[in-house]
Write an enzyme that holds these catalytic residues in place. Sequence first.
Site, PDB file in Angstrom:
ATOM      1  N   CYS A  54       0.824  -1.215   0.000  1.00 42.14           N
ATOM      2  CA  CYS A  54       0.000   0.000   0.000  1.00 42.14           C
ATOM      3  C   CYS A  54       0.860   1.267   0.000  1.00 42.14           C
ATOM      4  O   CYS A  54       2.026   1.255   0.415  1.00 42.14           O
ATOM      5  CB  CYS A  54      -0.893   0.042   1.235  1.00 42.14           C
ATOM      6  SG  CYS A  54      -2.157  -1.222   1.286  1.00 42.14           S
ATOM      7  N   GLU A  56       0.632   3.869   1.975  1.00 40.96           N
ATOM      8  CA  GLU A  56       1.028   4.333   3.307  1.00 40.96           C
ATOM      9  C   GLU A  56       2.298   3.629   3.765  1.00 40.96           C
ATOM     10  O   GLU A  56       3.208   4.253   4.321  1.00 40.96           O
ATOM     11  CB  GLU A  56      -0.087   4.056   4.320  1.00 40.96           C
ATOM     12  CG  GLU A  56      -1.387   4.802   4.048  1.00 40.96           C
ATOM     13  CD  GLU A  56      -2.354   4.025   3.185  1.00 40.96           C
ATOM     14  OE1 GLU A  56      -1.900   3.306   2.257  1.00 40.96           O
ATOM     15  OE2 GLU A  56      -3.562   4.132   3.423  1.00 40.96           O
TER      16      GLU A  56
END
Length: 136
Positions: A54, A56
């Site tokens: 991801c 993040e």
Amino acid sequence: MSDEQALIDAARAVRDNAWAPYSRFRVGAALRTSSGSMHVGCNVENATYGATVCAERNAVAAAVAAAERSFEEIAIVTDTSPPAMPCGICRQVLAEFGPDLRIISTNLSGEVARTTIGELLPSAFSGADLCDDRPR
Ligand code: THU
């Protein structure tokens, strides 16, 4: 321009680099450190799906690789309404560095939702849980 807007703009810009041919769900993230530096990440998918990382977590990895460990806020940009919040795995990774990290989730139309990682993942498992007297 506000600090928050600069962070959002950086997340929006790196989102264009997302490698998301399978989901076509592009995510950009920009993390601001206590020292004021900014580190970005986008989602990088993989044909084996499970190897996908991801946005993040890629932003956290970039910051840590730059020797940063103290984080103030992270902006996340998607193209969905309401703006998406970090997934469970990313919550755990963000919580590694403390509960006070501010999260600014936003989308391309400018909707903004603000919270903290402590609110998103209360009672997180942390390094403190490992510091006991178990025999090793
Ligand atoms: N994704 C992120 O980058 N961050 C999240 O918090 C949720 C999901 C990515 C992973 C995958 O590439 C795509 O979005 C769809 O799940």
